[in-house]
Design an enzyme around this catalytic site. Structure first.
Site, PDB file in Angstrom:
ATOM      1  N   LYS A 137       0.836  -1.207   0.000  1.00  0.00           N
ATOM      2  CA  LYS A 137       0.000   0.000   0.000  1.00  0.00           C
ATOM      3  C   LYS A 137       0.869   1.255   0.000  1.00  0.00           C
ATOM      4  O   LYS A 137       2.067   1.183   0.318  1.00  0.00           O
ATOM      5  CB  LYS A 137      -0.914  -0.010   1.226  1.00  0.00           C
ATOM      6  CG  LYS A 137      -0.159   0.042   2.551  1.00  0.00           C
ATOM      7  CD  LYS A 137      -1.104  -0.171   3.738  1.00  0.00           C
ATOM      8  CE  LYS A 137      -0.328  -0.123   5.047  1.00  0.00           C
ATOM      9  NZ  LYS A 137      -1.180  -0.487   6.192  1.00  0.00           N
ATOM     10  N   TYR A 162      15.318  30.130   7.039  1.00  0.00           N
ATOM     11  CA  TYR A 162      14.182  30.940   7.507  1.00  0.00           C
ATOM     12  C   TYR A 162      14.123  31.042   9.027  1.00  0.00           C
ATOM     13  O   TYR A 162      14.240  30.027   9.724  1.00  0.00           O
ATOM     14  CB  TYR A 162      12.861  30.329   7.036  1.00  0.00           C
ATOM     15  CG  TYR A 162      12.656  30.367   5.547  1.00  0.00           C
ATOM     16  CD1 TYR A 162      12.846  31.539   4.809  1.00  0.00           C
ATOM     17  CD2 TYR A 162      12.239  29.222   4.858  1.00  0.00           C
ATOM     18  CE1 TYR A 162      12.635  31.559   3.437  1.00  0.00           C
ATOM     19  CE2 TYR A 162      12.020  29.237   3.487  1.00  0.00           C
ATOM     20  CZ  TYR A 162      12.229  30.408   2.785  1.00  0.00           C
ATOM     21  OH  TYR A 162      12.016  30.442   1.435  1.00  0.00           O
TER      22      TYR A 162
HETATM   23  C1  LIG Z   1      -0.491  -1.571   6.836  1.00  0.00           C
HETATM   24  C2  LIG Z   1      -1.161  -2.829   7.233  1.00  0.00           C
HETATM   25  C3  LIG Z   1      -0.417  -4.004   7.447  1.00  0.00           C
HETATM   26  C4  LIG Z   1       1.091  -4.035   7.457  1.00  0.00           C
HETATM   27  O1  LIG Z   1       1.548  -3.526   8.685  1.00  0.00           O
HETATM   28  P1  LIG Z   1       3.108  -3.517   9.044  1.00  0.00           P
HETATM   29  O2  LIG Z   1       3.172  -3.129  10.468  1.00  0.00           O
HETATM   30  O3  LIG Z   1       3.718  -2.505   8.132  1.00  0.00           O
HETATM   31  O4  LIG Z   1       3.592  -4.890   8.758  1.00  0.00           O
HETATM   32  C5  LIG Z   1      -1.116  -5.171   7.701  1.00  0.00           C
HETATM   33  N1  LIG Z   1      -2.472  -5.181   7.742  1.00  0.00           N
HETATM   34  C6  LIG Z   1      -3.204  -4.064   7.579  1.00  0.00           C
HETATM   35  C7  LIG Z   1      -4.680  -4.124   7.681  1.00  0.00           C
HETATM   36  C8  LIG Z   1      -2.581  -2.846   7.329  1.00  0.00           C
HETATM   37  O5  LIG Z   1      -3.324  -1.741   7.174  1.00  0.00           O
END
Ligand SMILES: *Cc1c(COP(=O)(O)O)cnc(C)c1O
Length: 389
Positions: free
Chosen positions: A44, A277
């Site tokens: 993702k 800045y």
């Molecule tokens: C992002 C996510 C994962 C992976 O989590 P990690 O801690 O990066 O391994 C697994 N399941 C769901 C539902 C997620 O949203």
């Protein structure tokens, strides 16, 4: 006009090198940890900033069994890029592209009966069976179906849709709240609740292919949580889910991303010179300043102003003053590397460079956020894409 492609020029300024050999090795390490459960590579948010498509390909080459995304659009993009096999996506809103997902052979997650109504309508229109996975909220308090009558209603409705030939329930699953804190009482409570909710659904007649609850920290620390499949995100990219669980090396993982930039300018300035800045940094004496041409628009946290570490010419330097949109400055203490010299913001750490975890500490966040937020203006440069002959 010119035959020069944009990417090599852009990568002169800054680049995120993505070591696909490290990613494949991480997948193999996670498969060994999973002890027979399949590994879902979670890609993702553009593969946590590493590039979803090349990372997904490398993960499958190293034996990942599934791909996982949050949104349907992310899953559809993987299919459009030609990625084969099983893909699960879990973050839906009403009106989502159910029919496209069904036609692209994507498994979809349902957390409530509204979603089941939409997916069955889409399956009817498409004339195809939708593959669905029922998500239980076993205690995270985020997405997922509440136990009790809500779960009973979702299971009943899913079985009815299955009997009508509109859906096939391929999975029962859930997600942990505190798996990165081994021993947290919620972990055992969620596991117990998951077993009960799975048992209820199976007693009613659900026959899932996969039951899954483990994310990266649970995969690494809790073999009781592995069931049929583990969903690993951050560990795939070689980052420890939390410093308390150990360094990547302790966990048998290797960071995949190295973020570096070329100094745009090195110059001498007198003492008492304000920098960037707000003049939050003032040179303590005559010195040299190096201009690092990346800023918060590239995902460098503005919260790392005055704290973020950078390796230049073999030495750790610290962001001097504010991180701006496109650039920040480091005090080089009189050293005179040439313009164009490499500034390494983070990488695996074994060439003396800081790590994403160091940036997380410097900016009060987690390493997940550091890599995921690296912007699209920074080209990803892939190395070790092929298995060595
Ligand atoms: C992002 C996510 C994962 C992976 O989590 P990690 O801690 O990066 O391994 C697994 N399941 C769901 C539902 C997620 O949203």
């Amino acid at each position: 006009m010119s035959e020069t492609s944009a990417v090599p020029t852009a990568s002169l300024r800054a680049r995120a090198e993505i070591d696909l050999g490290a990613l494949r090795a991480n997948v193999r390490a996670l498969r060994a940890r999973a002890e027979g459960a399949g590994v879902m590579a979670v890609v993702k948010s553009d593969g946590y900033g590493h590039g979803a498509v090349p990372c997904a390909r490398a993960a499958l080459a190293a034996g990942a069994a599934w791909l996982g995304t949050a949104t349907a659009e992310e899953a559809l993009a993987l299919r459009a890029a030609g990625l084969p096999g099983r893909i699960l996506c879990w973050l839906w809103v009403p009106g989502g592209p159910w029919r496209q997902a069904i036609e692209a052979d994507i498994d979809v997650s349902l957390s409530g009966t509204w979603a089941l109504r939409e997916v069955t309508a889409a399956a009817r229109e498409a004339g195809r069976v939708a593959r669905v996975q029922l998500k239980a909220d076993t205690g995270l308090g985020r997405n997922g179906c509440q136990p009790g009558e809500n779960w009973a209603a979702l299971v009943t409705a899913a079985l009815r849709a299955e009997a009508e030939g509109l859906v096939r329930v391929t999975g029962l699953w859930s997600h942990f709240a505190c798996a990165d804190e081994p021993g947290h009482p919620s972990v055992a409570a969620q596991l117990g609740r998951f077993r009960e909710m799975v048992a209820y659904a199976e007693d009613q007649g659900v026959r899932p292919e996969v039951r899954h609850i483990a994310n990266s920290p649970a995969t690494l620390t809790l073999s009781d949580s592995h069931f049929d499949l583990v969903r690993t995100g951050i560990a795939l990219y070689g980052i420890s889910p939390s410093p308390e669980l150990g360094t990547p090396a302790d966990l048998g993982l290797r960071p995949v991303m190295t973020l570096s930039a070329s100094l745009a300018l090195v110059k001498h300035v007198p003492g008492g010179h304000g920098v960037s800045y707000g003049h939050h940094y003032v040179t303590p004496g005559p010195t040299t300043l190096g201009l690092v041409p990346v800023g918060y628009a590239d995902g460098i946290p503005r919260h790392a102003s005055g704290t973020g570490p950078v390796l230049v010419d073999g030495k750790w330097r610290t962001v001097a003053g504010r991180v701006a949109m496109d650039q920040f400055v480091v005090d080089l203490g009189g050293d005179e590397p040439p313009a164009g010299a490499q500034a390494v913001l983070f990488g695996p750490g074994d060439r003396g460079e800081p790590t994403a975890e160091d940036w997380a500490k410097a900016s009060g966040t987690i390493a997940y956020e550091i890599v995921t937020r690296i912007g699209t203006r920074v080209p990803r440069v892939y190395v070790n894409g092929q298995e060595p002959g």
